[in-house]
Design an enzyme around this catalytic site. Structure first.
Site, PDB file in Angstrom:
ATOM      1  N   LYS A 111     -22.625   2.354  43.908  1.00  0.00           N
ATOM      2  CA  LYS A 111     -23.256   1.072  44.270  1.00  0.00           C
ATOM      3  C   LYS A 111     -24.660   1.332  44.845  1.00  0.00           C
ATOM      4  O   LYS A 111     -25.330   2.255  44.393  1.00  0.00           O
ATOM      5  CB  LYS A 111     -22.347   0.292  45.219  1.00  0.00           C
ATOM      6  CG  LYS A 111     -20.915   0.191  44.651  1.00  0.00           C
ATOM      7  CD  LYS A 111     -20.000  -0.720  45.386  1.00  0.00           C
ATOM      8  CE  LYS A 111     -18.642  -0.712  44.715  1.00  0.00           C
ATOM      9  NZ  LYS A 111     -17.694  -1.615  45.328  1.00  0.00           N
ATOM     10  N   GLU A 148     -10.119  -4.231  37.986  1.00  0.00           N
ATOM     11  CA  GLU A 148     -10.520  -4.224  39.384  1.00  0.00           C
ATOM     12  C   GLU A 148     -10.228  -5.576  40.017  1.00  0.00           C
ATOM     13  O   GLU A 148     -11.065  -6.494  39.940  1.00  0.00           O
ATOM     14  CB  GLU A 148     -12.018  -3.909  39.493  1.00  0.00           C
ATOM     15  CG  GLU A 148     -12.369  -2.543  38.951  1.00  0.00           C
ATOM     16  CD  GLU A 148     -13.505  -1.922  39.738  1.00  0.00           C
ATOM     17  OE1 GLU A 148     -13.366  -0.769  40.138  1.00  0.00           O
ATOM     18  OE2 GLU A 148     -14.517  -2.610  39.980  1.00  0.00           O
ATOM     19  N   SER A 166     -10.210  -0.004  46.362  1.00  0.00           N
ATOM     20  CA  SER A 166      -9.708   0.721  47.536  1.00  0.00           C
ATOM     21  C   SER A 166      -8.812   1.911  47.201  1.00  0.00           C
ATOM     22  O   SER A 166      -7.841   2.183  47.905  1.00  0.00           O
ATOM     23  CB  SER A 166      -8.995  -0.237  48.490  1.00  0.00           C
ATOM     24  OG  SER A 166      -9.889  -1.233  48.941  1.00  0.00           O
ATOM     25  N   GLY A 214     -13.323  -2.895  48.133  1.00  0.00           N
ATOM     26  CA  GLY A 214     -14.013  -2.738  49.419  1.00  0.00           C
ATOM     27  C   GLY A 214     -13.295  -3.402  50.579  1.00  0.00           C
ATOM     28  O   GLY A 214     -13.861  -3.552  51.656  1.00  0.00           O
ATOM     29  N   HIS A 235     -19.056  -5.321  36.484  1.00  0.00           N
ATOM     30  CA  HIS A 235     -18.466  -5.138  37.811  1.00  0.00           C
ATOM     31  C   HIS A 235     -18.430  -6.493  38.532  1.00  0.00           C
ATOM     32  O   HIS A 235     -19.346  -7.301  38.375  1.00  0.00           O
ATOM     33  CB  HIS A 235     -19.278  -4.121  38.619  1.00  0.00           C
ATOM     34  CG  HIS A 235     -18.563  -3.720  39.863  1.00  0.00           C
ATOM     35  ND1 HIS A 235     -18.588  -4.488  41.001  1.00  0.00           N
ATOM     36  CD2 HIS A 235     -17.759  -2.666  40.130  1.00  0.00           C
ATOM     37  CE1 HIS A 235     -17.831  -3.903  41.929  1.00  0.00           C
ATOM     38  NE2 HIS A 235     -17.322  -2.795  41.424  1.00  0.00           N
ATOM     39  N   GLU A 249     -19.093  -7.345  41.421  1.00  0.00           N
ATOM     40  CA  GLU A 249     -20.265  -7.647  42.258  1.00  0.00           C
ATOM     41  C   GLU A 249     -21.416  -8.164  41.397  1.00  0.00           C
ATOM     42  O   GLU A 249     -22.207  -9.004  41.833  1.00  0.00           O
ATOM     43  CB  GLU A 249     -20.672  -6.388  43.050  1.00  0.00           C
ATOM     44  CG  GLU A 249     -19.683  -6.122  44.178  1.00  0.00           C
ATOM     45  CD  GLU A 249     -19.516  -4.661  44.548  1.00  0.00           C
ATOM     46  OE1 GLU A 249     -20.380  -3.838  44.202  1.00  0.00           O
ATOM     47  OE2 GLU A 249     -18.489  -4.336  45.183  1.00  0.00           O
ATOM     48  N   ASN A 294     -18.295   4.913  41.583  1.00  0.00           N
ATOM     49  CA  ASN A 294     -19.339   3.900  41.549  1.00  0.00           C
ATOM     50  C   ASN A 294     -20.020   3.902  42.919  1.00  0.00           C
ATOM     51  O   ASN A 294     -19.472   3.403  43.887  1.00  0.00           O
ATOM     52  CB  ASN A 294     -18.702   2.537  41.252  1.00  0.00           C
ATOM     53  CG  ASN A 294     -19.699   1.400  41.333  1.00  0.00           C
ATOM     54  OD1 ASN A 294     -20.905   1.627  41.413  1.00  0.00           O
ATOM     55  ND2 ASN A 294     -19.195   0.175  41.314  1.00  0.00           N
TER      56      ASN A 294
HETATM   57  P1  PGA Z   1     -13.809   0.353  46.393  1.00  0.00           P
HETATM   58  O1  PGA Z   1     -14.683  -0.166  45.176  1.00  0.00           O
HETATM   59  O2  PGA Z   1     -13.118   1.623  45.950  1.00  0.00           O
HETATM   60  O3  PGA Z   1     -14.776   0.577  47.519  1.00  0.00           O
HETATM   61  O4  PGA Z   1     -12.814  -0.720  46.701  1.00  0.00           O
HETATM   62  C1  PGA Z   1     -14.221  -0.082  43.859  1.00  0.00           C
HETATM   63  C2  PGA Z   1     -15.263  -0.609  42.918  1.00  0.00           C
HETATM   64  O5  PGA Z   1     -15.965  -1.558  43.272  1.00  0.00           O
HETATM   65  O6  PGA Z   1     -15.440  -0.091  41.801  1.00  0.00           O
END
Ligand code: PGA
Length: 252
Positions: A11, A169, A215, A175, A97, A99, A9
């Site tokens: 983003k 997630e 992560s 992140g 997601h 976010e 992803n």
């Molecule tokens: P990340 O994000 O690997 O940077 O923690 C995962 C995601 O948001 O799908």
């Protein structure tokens, strides 16, 4: 056998040229890797999808979108429809997601409508869910995820799940550099598979791929992927670097 999936992803990262370069670099890194029963997906921003699809054509990499509007078309400034994605040959899309839930107020109700739009258009969803840190700390993580699944998936039909990939997630691990332990991931994935089994039957539950996201990096991928009910990962930060993403793919 369940399909293993490693999805990146991206983003809001990479312009068109960088996006094409990254796809080529990943393809280069994995060209000799045996990917039988494993899908590799990248999700660039909307504006790069057309070029990315062309760059990834005839490669081992599939291109998917990060979001989609639920309406067929109309006065929704700034939004993108299923038909627009389909016309680029993009038929997989991330829905829900954290976010999107947090910064763009996508509620379970909206996500349920988006999921239905994906399915009605013969597309495939990577459907995300997960608990916040406060819910984990108060031992309410299973309850919260159970609620999210009930509000979004329970009115679907068993056959719809052929076109759904689930992605757990935990919001506190996205992140942040903090990862769920392999045991925490396995506990949740097994819980989710049981919820699916109870509502849609064992066959659906045994066949659905459940990804872990939060992560994931080259140093922890193998341990997380070795868990019985973890069928791959949705990778954010580490998917922006070809070496790291390829190392994660090799860990599956
Ligand atoms: P990340 O994000 O690997 O940077 O923690 C995962 C995601 O948001 O799908």
């Amino acid at each position: 056998m369940r399909t293993k999936i490693v999805a990146g992803n991206w983003k809001m990262n990479k312009n068109e040229e960088e996006s094409n370069q990254l796809i080529k670099a990943i393809q280069n890194e994995i060209s000799t890797v045996n990917l039988s029963n494993t899908r590799v997906i990248v999700c660039p921003p909307f504006v790069n999808l057309s070029a990315a699809s062309k760059t990834a054509k005839d490669s081992k990499i599939e291109v998917a979108a990060q979001n989609m509007h639920e309406a067929k078309n109309g006065a929704y400034t700034g939004e993108i429809s299923a038909d627009m994605l389909n016309s680029l040959g993009v038929s997989t899309v991330i829905i829900g997601h954290s976010e999107r839930r947090e910064y763009f107020n996508e509620t379970d109700e909206v996500l349920s409508a988006k999921l239905k739009a994906v399915l009605e258009n013969n597309m495939e969803a990577i459907f995300c869910f997960g608990e916040k840190l406060s819910e984990r700390k108060t031992d309410n993580h299973l309850l919260e995820v159970g609620n999210q699944l009930r509000n979004t998936l329970f009115d679907l039909k068993a056959e719809d799940f052929k076109n759904i990939i689930l992605a757990y997630e935990p919001v506190w691990a996205i992140g942040t550099g903090e990862t769920a332990s392999p045991e925490q991931a396995q506990e949740m994935h097994s819980f989710v598979r049981n919820v699916v089994a109870k509502n849609f039957g064992d066959e659906v539950a045994n066949n659905i791929s459940i990804l872990y996201g939060g992560s994931v990096k080259p140093s922890n991928a193998k341990e997380i992927f070795s868990q019985k009910d973890v069928d791959g990962g949705l990778i954010g930060g580490a998917s922006l670097n070809a070496n790291d993403f390829a190392a994660i793919i090799k860990a599956i």
